[in-house]
Design a protein around this motif. Structure first.
Motif, PDB file in Angstrom:
ATOM      1  N   GLN A 210       0.823  -1.208   0.000  1.00 16.57           N
ATOM      2  CA  GLN A 210       0.000   0.000   0.000  1.00 16.57           C
ATOM      3  C   GLN A 210       0.854   1.255   0.000  1.00 16.57           C
ATOM      4  N   ARG A 211       1.911   1.242   0.808  1.00 13.36           N
ATOM      5  CA  ARG A 211       2.782   2.418   0.853  1.00 13.36           C
ATOM      6  C   ARG A 211       3.494   2.641  -0.470  1.00 13.36           C
TER       7      ARG A 211
ATOM      8  N   ASP B  60       3.367   5.740  -3.069  1.00 11.77           N
ATOM      9  CA  ASP B  60       4.620   6.334  -3.505  1.00 11.77           C
ATOM     10  C   ASP B  60       4.679   6.403  -5.031  1.00 11.77           C
ATOM     11  N   ARG B  61       4.229   5.343  -5.680  1.00  8.31           N
ATOM     12  CA  ARG B  61       4.237   5.283  -7.148  1.00  8.31           C
ATOM     13  C   ARG B  61       3.307   6.329  -7.745  1.00  8.31           C
ATOM     14  N   VAL B  62       2.123   6.463  -7.177  1.00  5.38           N
ATOM     15  CA  VAL B  62       1.167   7.450  -7.680  1.00  5.38           C
ATOM     16  C   VAL B  62       1.721   8.859  -7.518  1.00  5.38           C
ATOM     17  N   ARG B  63       2.290   9.118  -6.350  1.00  6.23           N
ATOM     18  CA  ARG B  63       2.881  10.427  -6.099  1.00  6.23           C
ATOM     19  C   ARG B  63       4.023  10.721  -7.059  1.00  6.23           C
TER      20      ARG B  63
ATOM     21  N   GLY C  52       1.140  16.811  -4.689  1.00  4.88           N
ATOM     22  CA  GLY C  52       0.904  15.698  -5.598  1.00  4.88           C
ATOM     23  C   GLY C  52       0.770  14.358  -4.919  1.00  4.88           C
ATOM     24  N   SER C  53      -0.042  13.508  -5.507  1.00  4.53           N
ATOM     25  CA  SER C  53      -0.201  12.129  -5.086  1.00  4.53           C
ATOM     26  C   SER C  53      -0.626  12.028  -3.632  1.00  4.53           C
ATOM     27  N   SER C  54      -0.188  10.954  -2.992  1.00  5.45           N
ATOM     28  CA  SER C  54      -0.642  10.698  -1.629  1.00  5.45           C
ATOM     29  C   SER C  54       0.207  11.428  -0.616  1.00  5.45           C
ATOM     30  N   TYR C  55      -0.448  12.123   0.254  1.00 11.90           N
ATOM     31  CA  TYR C  55       0.234  12.815   1.335  1.00 11.90           C
ATOM     32  C   TYR C  55       1.003  11.837   2.215  1.00 11.90           C
ATOM     33  N   ASP C  56       0.487  10.620   2.343  1.00 14.49           N
ATOM     34  CA  ASP C  56       1.064   9.671   3.286  1.00 14.49           C
ATOM     35  C   ASP C  56       2.349   9.013   2.806  1.00 14.49           C
ATOM     36  N   SER C  57       2.797   9.341   1.601  1.00 20.51           N
ATOM     37  CA  SER C  57       4.076   8.788   1.175  1.00 20.51           C
ATOM     38  C   SER C  57       5.243   9.496   1.867  1.00 20.51           C
TER      39      SER C  57
END
Length: 421
Positions: free
Chosen positions: A36-37, A41-44, A73-78
């Protein structure tokens, strides 16, 4: 204390810890799997690299919103690394996610109920308890500067300067552009620090994070780097720790002695000046330079602190993967993990010999990545491709571990010192 001062004159150093490691100032459970992480990371990464590439840059923005002209950009959680600073008078500890890809720092502020703010360990910052807190008027030059990238004056109903940041994941934060004292360390206080007092956060910020906001270290004047340039000369260093149970540092000001650094020019794109961009010119594996045409790197590389994996242009990645697999031929391959396609089953091996991977940048600066912590993630080579040579690449945080990266904005250069933390 929120930080420790460096023995080097003029420098202030703030401890830096991995978000989920035992040294993190906020102990939280990682509720996301590795897959999931890495997906986040890939999307971001794709969002950033495509935004930076010449053929994919946006032509217009929504003038009805107000923002520093950059999007995380992308997921904040990366984002992975945390620092603790003090905000207000008296100073209240704030544990913030660090990013070099954004320019406006912000924290969650009262009034902020559970429907408007994500959970955090301590209560949101209360401006009414700080004797130095002020809001920035919407007719001020500071508010006009904030809105310059998108237009509009950012006025709220109370004639205060509003801010709005939208992230590529769909998350956004809205509130009042504000000023207060920021404590970095003993005797190191940034007076009238401009930041966003967030009253409404929406989207996937990540309830498992429990951090208080964002500390932005981008290149624009609104960032902490820009606001402290008079005191620290527009230079700062990051050293990301090798593991979660160790700490690195964020230091403001240039070292007195830079003889241990290798330097490369810092690039600037006129229409997107906020990213730290470098020109990669070559890659070596085991001391052997890979045969990669120079044109492959023409879109440059973004130096990022808040993504994990390094994204190389397809031709460069294919050459690296072939050479790395050849050097690791004695170890059995394992199935791919979450888009990482060069993974190894290292069960039963007491010692693993990993080949040296070196990155060479314009001007001849060559950096050996840390073999023990900066190449493999759970047994997988921590690189992937950009899905085309036409895209800008990105140097992720894992490759930067143990390396002090010196961002020298007045000198328009970036330096690297290996084995620094």
């Amino acid at each position: 204390m929120f930080a420790v001062s460096s023995p080097q004159s003029g420098r202030v150093s703030v401890p830096l810890a991995h978000r989920y490691g035992p040294c993190a100032p906020l102990q939280t459970k990682d509720e996301l799997s590795l897959a999931q992480r890495l997906h986040r990371d890939r999307v971001r990464t794709k969002y950033i690299t495509r935004r930076m590439s010449r053929s994919n840059r946006p032509q217009s923005s929504d003038a009805s919103t107000v923002s520093v002209p950059t999007r995380l950009g992308s997921s904040y959680d990366s984002q992975q690394y945390l620092v603790t600073v003090g905000l207000g008078t008296p100073a209240v500890p704030q544990t913030l996610v660090l990013t070099t890809e954004s320019d406006l720092s912000w924290v969650q502020c009262k009034p902020c109920n559970s429907s408007n703010c994500y959970p955090q360990k301590l209560p949101p910052f209360d401006p009414s308890r700080s004797s130095t807190y002020t809001t920035i008027p919407c007719d001020s030059q500071e508010c006009r500067d904030l809105a310059a990238g998108l237009g509009g004056n950012g006025c709220t109903s109370n004639w205060e300067c509003g801010f709005y940041i939208h992230y590529g994941s769909g998350a956004n934060t809205t509130g009042v552009y504000s000023s207060d004292a920021l404590t970095l360390g003993p005797g190191a206080v940034v007076e009238n620090f401009h930041f966003g007092c967030g009253h409404d956060q929406e989207g996937p910020f990540g309830n498992e994070g429990k951090y208080d906001g964002v500390l932005a270290l981008g290149r624009l004047p609104e960032s902490l780097v820009g606001q402290t340039s008079a005191e620290h000369g527009g230079a700062f260093s990051l050293c990301l720790p090798p593991t979660g149970d160790s700490t690195g540092f964020l230091a403001f000001g240039a070292p007195e002695n830079t003889s241990d650094f290798v330097f490369t020019p810092l690039l600037t794109m006129d229409d997107q000046p906020w990213f730290y961009q470098l020109m990669l010119t070559g890659i070596s594996v085991g001391g052997q330079q890979l045969d990669i045409p120079a044109a492959v790197f023409r879109e440059g590389m973004i130096l990022a602190s808040s993504t994990t994996i390094t994204a190389l242009q397809d031709t460069a990645y294919a050459a690296l993967r072939t050479a790395f697999r050849s050097a690791m031929a004695e170890y059995p391959l394992a199935p791919p993990t979450a888009q990482l396609d060069t993974c190894y089953n290292l069960t039963g091996y007491d010692n693993v010999t990993v080949p040296t991977v070196s990155l060479t940048f314009r001007g001849g600066a060559t950096v050996d990545l840390d073999a023990s912590s900066g190449l493999l993630l759970d047994g997988c080579l921590a690189f992937w491709n950009t899905d085309g040579d036409e895209y800008t690449g990105l140097i992720g945080s894992l490759n930067q571990r143990t390396i002090e990266v010196l961002y020298d904005l007045p000198g328009s250069r970036v330096g690297f010192r290996t084995g620094a933390c």
